[in-house]
Design an enzyme around this catalytic site. Structure first.
Site, PDB file in Angstrom:
ATOM      1  N   HIS A   1     -10.454  -4.758  -4.310  1.00  0.00           N
ATOM      2  CA  HIS A   1      -9.311  -4.692  -3.455  1.00  0.00           C
ATOM      3  C   HIS A   1      -9.615  -5.435  -1.774  1.00  0.00           C
ATOM      4  O   HIS A   1     -10.376  -5.108  -1.109  1.00  0.00           O
ATOM      5  CB  HIS A   1      -8.040  -4.088  -3.040  1.00  0.00           C
ATOM      6  CG  HIS A   1      -8.750  -2.453  -3.085  1.00  0.00           C
ATOM      7  ND1 HIS A   1      -9.728  -1.939  -3.114  1.00  0.00           N
ATOM      8  CD2 HIS A   1      -8.461  -1.962  -1.507  1.00  0.00           C
ATOM      9  CE1 HIS A   1      -9.901  -0.937  -2.611  1.00  0.00           C
ATOM     10  NE2 HIS A   1      -9.429  -1.475  -1.913  1.00  0.00           N
ATOM     11  N   PHE A   2      -8.364  -6.405  -1.515  1.00  0.00           N
ATOM     12  CA  PHE A   2      -8.210  -6.467   0.030  1.00  0.00           C
ATOM     13  C   PHE A   2      -7.269  -6.202   0.620  1.00  0.00           C
ATOM     14  O   PHE A   2      -6.424  -6.278   0.201  1.00  0.00           O
ATOM     15  CB  PHE A   2      -8.407  -8.388   0.219  1.00  0.00           C
ATOM     16  CG  PHE A   2      -9.020  -9.130   0.867  1.00  0.00           C
ATOM     17  CD1 PHE A   2     -10.436  -9.368   1.536  1.00  0.00           C
ATOM     18  CD2 PHE A   2      -8.122  -9.618   2.113  1.00  0.00           C
ATOM     19  CE1 PHE A   2     -10.905  -9.835   2.148  1.00  0.00           C
ATOM     20  CE2 PHE A   2      -8.935  -9.891   3.049  1.00  0.00           C
ATOM     21  CZ  PHE A   2      -9.838 -10.182   3.282  1.00  0.00           C
ATOM     22  N   HIS A   3      -7.681  -5.544   1.776  1.00  0.00           N
ATOM     23  CA  HIS A   3      -6.417  -5.125   2.599  1.00  0.00           C
ATOM     24  C   HIS A   3      -5.680  -6.652   3.705  1.00  0.00           C
ATOM     25  O   HIS A   3      -6.593  -6.906   4.650  1.00  0.00           O
ATOM     26  CB  HIS A   3      -6.758  -4.149   4.053  1.00  0.00           C
ATOM     27  CG  HIS A   3      -7.370  -3.181   2.693  1.00  0.00           C
ATOM     28  ND1 HIS A   3      -5.926  -1.854   3.091  1.00  0.00           N
ATOM     29  CD2 HIS A   3      -8.300  -2.337   2.168  1.00  0.00           C
ATOM     30  CE1 HIS A   3      -7.214  -0.875   2.217  1.00  0.00           C
ATOM     31  NE2 HIS A   3      -8.525  -1.190   1.369  1.00  0.00           N
TER      32      HIS A   3
ATOM     33  N   ASP B   1       1.091  -1.065   0.245  1.00  0.00           N
ATOM     34  CA  ASP B   1       0.051  -0.107   0.089  1.00  0.00           C
ATOM     35  C   ASP B   1       1.340   1.201  -0.498  1.00  0.00           C
ATOM     36  O   ASP B   1       1.852   1.142   0.551  1.00  0.00           O
ATOM     37  CB  ASP B   1      -1.190   0.003   0.976  1.00  0.00           C
ATOM     38  CG  ASP B   1      -2.205   1.132   0.952  1.00  0.00           C
ATOM     39  OD1 ASP B   1      -1.889   2.057   0.714  1.00  0.00           O
ATOM     40  OD2 ASP B   1      -3.023   0.281   1.146  1.00  0.00           O
ATOM     41  N   ILE B   2       0.918   2.031  -0.985  1.00  0.00           N
ATOM     42  CA  ILE B   2       1.507   3.175  -0.706  1.00  0.00           C
ATOM     43  C   ILE B   2       1.532   4.158  -0.018  1.00  0.00           C
ATOM     44  O   ILE B   2       1.692   5.093   0.658  1.00  0.00           O
ATOM     45  CB  ILE B   2       0.916   4.202  -2.053  1.00  0.00           C
ATOM     46  CG1 ILE B   2       2.135   5.376  -2.599  1.00  0.00           C
ATOM     47  CG2 ILE B   2      -0.517   4.447  -1.963  1.00  0.00           C
ATOM     48  CD1 ILE B   2       1.523   5.893  -3.818  1.00  0.00           C
TER      49      ILE B   2
ATOM     50  N   GLN C   1     -14.318   2.648   0.787  1.00  0.00           N
ATOM     51  CA  GLN C   1     -13.540   1.923  -0.759  1.00  0.00           C
ATOM     52  C   GLN C   1     -12.864   3.850  -1.224  1.00  0.00           C
ATOM     53  O   GLN C   1     -14.496   4.568  -1.190  1.00  0.00           O
ATOM     54  CB  GLN C   1     -14.914   2.006  -1.579  1.00  0.00           C
ATOM     55  CG  GLN C   1     -13.981   1.346  -2.937  1.00  0.00           C
ATOM     56  CD  GLN C   1     -14.326   0.176  -3.676  1.00  0.00           C
ATOM     57  OE1 GLN C   1     -15.927  -0.066  -2.977  1.00  0.00           O
ATOM     58  NE2 GLN C   1     -14.051  -0.367  -4.455  1.00  0.00           N
ATOM     59  N   GLU C   2     -11.835   3.412  -1.712  1.00  0.00           N
ATOM     60  CA  GLU C   2     -11.663   5.088  -2.104  1.00  0.00           C
ATOM     61  C   GLU C   2     -11.487   4.776  -3.429  1.00  0.00           C
ATOM     62  O   GLU C   2     -11.113   6.273  -4.476  1.00  0.00           O
ATOM     63  CB  GLU C   2     -10.889   5.865  -1.126  1.00  0.00           C
ATOM     64  CG  GLU C   2     -10.410   5.881   0.387  1.00  0.00           C
ATOM     65  CD  GLU C   2      -9.993   6.426   1.135  1.00  0.00           C
ATOM     66  OE1 GLU C   2      -7.998   6.500   0.850  1.00  0.00           O
ATOM     67  OE2 GLU C   2      -9.864   6.623   2.104  1.00  0.00           O
TER      68      GLU C   2
END
Length: 141
Positions: free
Chosen positions: A100-102, A31-32, A94-95
């Site tokens: 996607h899954f964190h 993740d950035i 959600q952004e």
């Protein structure tokens, strides 16, 4: 794939990412703006806006791979535990509108930061990615 989706751009190699794992169904990368050291994302290669669109078989695969990649991250980074989460729609937080899954390594002495996270450099993300890639061989059976 969608032209303007940042995750689709990463999949097409049009945007930079510290990639941990990739196969024909998913890509996993750091993740950035991590919530904790080693925070990564598991992203479907095919563009689905949210969980409601993902075929059940693929969703099952994502969960299994999140578990395996998470175990590798936990080992590689000496994490005390893991948090997994997934959001849907703007109201759900959600952004990026690509499923996607964190996978978030957790540490007793580090407070998880979900909102207003700071971006880190690709070089720093690559350091975490390399450690997790090395540990991943123990969890891909």
């Amino acid at each position: 794939m969608k032209r303007d989706c940042v995750f689709c751009k990463i999949i097409r190699r049009e945007a930079e990412a510290a990639i941990v794992y990739e196969d024909d169904k998913i890509i996993a990368f750091m993740d950035i703006a991590p919530a904790s050291p080693g925070h990564l994302l598991i992203v479907t290669k095919e563009h689905y806006e949210n969980i409601y669109e993902v075929p059940d078989e693929l969703l099952s695969y994502v969960i299994v791979m999140a578990k395996r990649i998470g175990m590798a991250a936990r080992k590689a980074l000496n994490a005390d535990g893991l948090s997994f989460f997934q959001t849907n729609e703007e109201g759900g937080g959600q952004e990026v509108f690509h499923f996607h899954f964190h996978v978030i390594p957790r540490y007793r002495d580090i407070t998880l930061k979900i909102a207003n996270r700071e971006k880190i450099s690709l070089k720093e993300r690559e350091k975490y990615a390399e450690r997790i890639r090395k540990a991943l061989k123990d969890f891909l059976w």
